[in-house]
Structures are given as C-alpha cells and as structure tokens.
Write a protein that holds these residues in place. Structure first.
Motif, PDB file in Angstrom:
ATOM      1  N   TYR A  34       0.839  -1.203   0.000  1.00 30.08           N
ATOM      2  CA  TYR A  34       0.000   0.000   0.000  1.00 30.08           C
ATOM      3  C   TYR A  34       0.873   1.252   0.000  1.00 30.08           C
ATOM      4  CZ  TYR A  34      -2.955  -3.579   2.225  1.00 30.08           C
ATOM      5  OH  TYR A  34      -3.623  -4.741   2.543  1.00 30.08           O
ATOM      6  N   TYR A  36       0.131   5.263   1.094  1.00 28.05           N
ATOM      7  CA  TYR A  36      -0.784   6.222   1.700  1.00 28.05           C
ATOM      8  C   TYR A  36      -0.143   7.601   1.696  1.00 28.05           C
ATOM      9  CZ  TYR A  36      -3.321   2.286   3.904  1.00 28.05           C
ATOM     10  OH  TYR A  36      -4.042   1.143   4.154  1.00 28.05           O
ATOM     11  N   GLN A  38      -0.518  11.241   4.016  1.00 26.35           N
ATOM     12  CA  GLN A  38      -1.090  11.817   5.237  1.00 26.35           C
ATOM     13  C   GLN A  38      -0.808  13.311   5.252  1.00 26.35           C
ATOM     14  OE1 GLN A  38       0.679  10.490   8.958  1.00 26.35           O
ATOM     15  NE2 GLN A  38      -1.276  10.666  10.011  1.00 26.35           N
ATOM     16  N   GLY A  43      -5.757  12.012   8.951  1.00 28.37           N
ATOM     17  CA  GLY A  43      -5.688  10.568   8.776  1.00 28.37           C
ATOM     18  C   GLY A  43      -4.991  10.203   7.483  1.00 28.37           C
ATOM     19  N   LEU A  44      -5.057   8.928   7.146  1.00 30.19           N
ATOM     20  CA  LEU A  44      -4.361   8.411   5.974  1.00 30.19           C
ATOM     21  C   LEU A  44      -5.297   8.329   4.771  1.00 30.19           C
ATOM     22  CD1 LEU A  44      -2.556   7.478   8.376  1.00 30.19           C
ATOM     23  CD2 LEU A  44      -1.953   5.517   6.965  1.00 30.19           C
ATOM     24  N   LEU A  46      -5.578   6.457   1.250  1.00 30.25           N
ATOM     25  CA  LEU A  46      -5.032   5.376   0.445  1.00 30.25           C
ATOM     26  C   LEU A  46      -4.852   5.857  -0.991  1.00 30.25           C
ATOM     27  CD1 LEU A  46      -4.235   2.370   0.193  1.00 30.25           C
ATOM     28  CD2 LEU A  46      -6.638   1.897  -0.320  1.00 30.25           C
ATOM     29  N   TYR A  49      -2.813   0.357  -4.044  1.00 31.38           N
ATOM     30  CA  TYR A  49      -2.590  -0.919  -3.397  1.00 31.38           C
ATOM     31  C   TYR A  49      -2.268  -1.952  -4.460  1.00 31.38           C
ATOM     32  CZ  TYR A  49      -7.581  -1.260  -4.496  1.00 31.38           C
ATOM     33  OH  TYR A  49      -8.796  -1.236  -5.129  1.00 31.38           O
ATOM     34  N   GLU A  59      -6.645   4.447  -6.033  1.00 34.89           N
ATOM     35  CA  GLU A  59      -7.817   4.912  -5.305  1.00 34.89           C
ATOM     36  C   GLU A  59      -8.179   6.356  -5.633  1.00 34.89           C
ATOM     37  OE1 GLU A  59     -10.101   3.504  -2.862  1.00 34.89           O
ATOM     38  OE2 GLU A  59      -9.377   1.940  -4.201  1.00 34.89           O
ATOM     39  N   PHE A  88       3.111  13.591   3.833  1.00 34.58           N
ATOM     40  CA  PHE A  88       3.857  12.503   4.439  1.00 34.58           C
ATOM     41  C   PHE A  88       3.390  11.226   3.772  1.00 34.58           C
ATOM     42  CE2 PHE A  88       6.658  10.762   7.328  1.00 34.58           C
ATOM     43  CZ  PHE A  88       6.102   9.920   8.276  1.00 34.58           C
ATOM     44  N   LEU A  90       3.447   7.200   3.212  1.00 33.28           N
ATOM     45  CA  LEU A  90       3.702   5.981   3.974  1.00 33.28           C
ATOM     46  C   LEU A  90       3.475   4.754   3.110  1.00 33.28           C
ATOM     47  CD1 LEU A  90       1.872   7.147   7.163  1.00 33.28           C
ATOM     48  CD2 LEU A  90       4.236   6.395   7.156  1.00 33.28           C
ATOM     49  N   PHE A 109       3.807  -0.626   8.737  1.00 35.66           N
ATOM     50  CA  PHE A 109       4.193   0.589   8.042  1.00 35.66           C
ATOM     51  C   PHE A 109       5.691   0.863   8.091  1.00 35.66           C
ATOM     52  CE2 PHE A 109       0.191   2.762   7.026  1.00 35.66           C
ATOM     53  CZ  PHE A 109      -0.705   1.958   7.700  1.00 35.66           C
ATOM     54  N   GLY A 110       6.170   1.498   7.023  1.00 37.76           N
ATOM     55  CA  GLY A 110       7.504   2.074   7.041  1.00 37.76           C
ATOM     56  C   GLY A 110       7.490   3.383   7.804  1.00 37.76           C
TER      57      GLY A 110
END
Lengths: 118, 114
Positions: A34, A36, A38, A43-44, A46, A49, A59, A88, A90, A109-110
């Motif tokens: 995935y 993402y 931010q 929040g995240l 998407l 994926y 998405e 940011f 992720l 997560f990384g």
C-alpha cells in the motif's frame, strides 16, 4: 522477522520535478502493498494498493503512479510534481492469504517520507 | 466522510490517568483495528478486535466494540509520557481483487503530561 524499508526519509523538490519513492519488504513473500498519503494532523488517504507483481489499483486519480516490479518492491512516482503533492507518504504491507482472510491482518508501516514541494 | 471517525480529536491528560478514545464507523465490519503513530513516524498496529468480540485486552490497552452502535473505544490505563502519540481506528471496507482496503480515521492526538 519481517521488515519494511522506505526511503528517502525527507525530500524537498521543486514544482514540476519528477518523483520516485521506493519501498521494500523483507522476510515475507507475496504481501499486499500500500501507498498512503497523510496531510499534517490528518488521517491516511489510500493512494495505491497491490496484490501482486504488476497488479496496481489506484484509489485517487491524480498525477501520481505506482509500480511493483518485484514481489517485495513498491515504487511511487510522478512525472511532474504539484504543490498539492506535499505530505507525508507511507508505505505499508500486510500478509496475503486470500479467501477473505486478508482483512483480518494488520498492516505494517515504514517510517515514511516527508515530501515538501517548493 | 471517512469510515472511521475518532473522538475526541485531541486529549491532554496527566501521567497515571486513564485515556479513552472513541471511534464510530458507518458500515458493517468484520473487524476493527487500532494503530498508534508517534510524531513523524509510521503507524504501529496495536490491537484487532473481531466483530464477534465485545472486549479485548493487551497489556494496558482495553478495546471494546459495540456493533449495534457501530462504535469502538480504546482505553489506555495508567498512561505514561511515552504514550503521547496519535491513535487511529481502522476498518476494512469494500473489496478489491484478493482482499479488502482499510479505511483509517483522522485520529485522536493524545498528550500525556509528566
């Protein structure tokens, strides 16, 4: 044990420049992957994926793209960055079992890439 | 709007106090997950509660799930300064080939004062 690596940690890019963020996973095979984004204090969202090599689902329509050239490698790219691409980013992975079991798996997560567009 | 929405948006407490965060969601789920994010870092999975479970514990964490009210709560007991972080609930939603996608709420920012 499984690990996820994401780089670079910080990136400052001018508007209109290209982008390539890389994410690799170790210690597992055939993961779901995935990307993402931010926004600050939010929040995240998407973005992409992938359930397998070359299988990418988007998405959010935008100027970003993703590729999965190898089983455990996930790349986020852009040909021309916009100011709105700041954020940011992720990368995450989760185990892939199929048969409806994937939703019961945690995502790992990384440490993210802080992207600033000037 | 997002599938999961946390309440409150921010919470400030003293060390040793309990912290309670709530999450509401809109559609039926088969599980709900809670994650933690330290400032500038990735998210870390804390706990998963399945739709047929009402309560689950992990160390100082207690999670409840009320599927009739479509809500969940995360309780952190005897909080520590190191618990300062953002906490997110996440729910599976929709289908894509081979699995689900997970929707994350906007998070609760917890600040624990020493």
């Amino acid at each position: 044990s499984q690990t996820i690596h994401q780089w670079p940690a910080t990136l400052v890019q001018p508007v209109g420049s290209p982008l390539s963020l890389e994410c690799t996973v170790e210690g597992t095979s055939n993961p779901n992957l995935y990307w993402y984004r931010q926004a600050a204090g939010r929040g995240l969202q998407l973005l992409f994926y992938s359930v397998g090599i070359g299988q990418i689902s988007s998405e959010v329509p935008q100027n970003l793209s993703a590729s999965r050239p190898q089983d455990r490698q996930f790349i986020l790219s852009s040909k021309k960055l916009l100011l709105s691409d700041s954020g940011f980013y992720l990368c995450a992975w989760s185990p892939r079992y199929g048969r409806g079991q994937d939703s019961n798996q945690p995502q790992h997560f990384g440490d993210g890439t802080r992207l600033s567009i000037l | 709007s997002q599938q999961g929405e946390e309440d409150p948006q921010a919470l400030s407490i003293q060390e040793g106090e309990n912290a309670t965060m709530n999450c509401s969601y809109k559609t039926s789920i088969n599980n709900l997950q809670w994650y933690r994010q330290n400032s500038g870092r990735g998210l870390v999975h804390l706990i998963l509660i399945r739709s047929n479970e009402r309560e689950k514990h992990s160390g100082r964490l207690r999670v409840t799930l009320d599927t009739s009210k479509k809500s969940s709560s995360l309780l952190i007991t005897a909080s520590r300064a190191a618990d300062t972080a953002s906490y997110f609930c996440a729910t599976p939603h929709g289908f894509y080939t081979g699995g689900f996608k997970t929707i994350f709420g906007a998070g609760t920012r917890l600040f624990v004062k020493a």
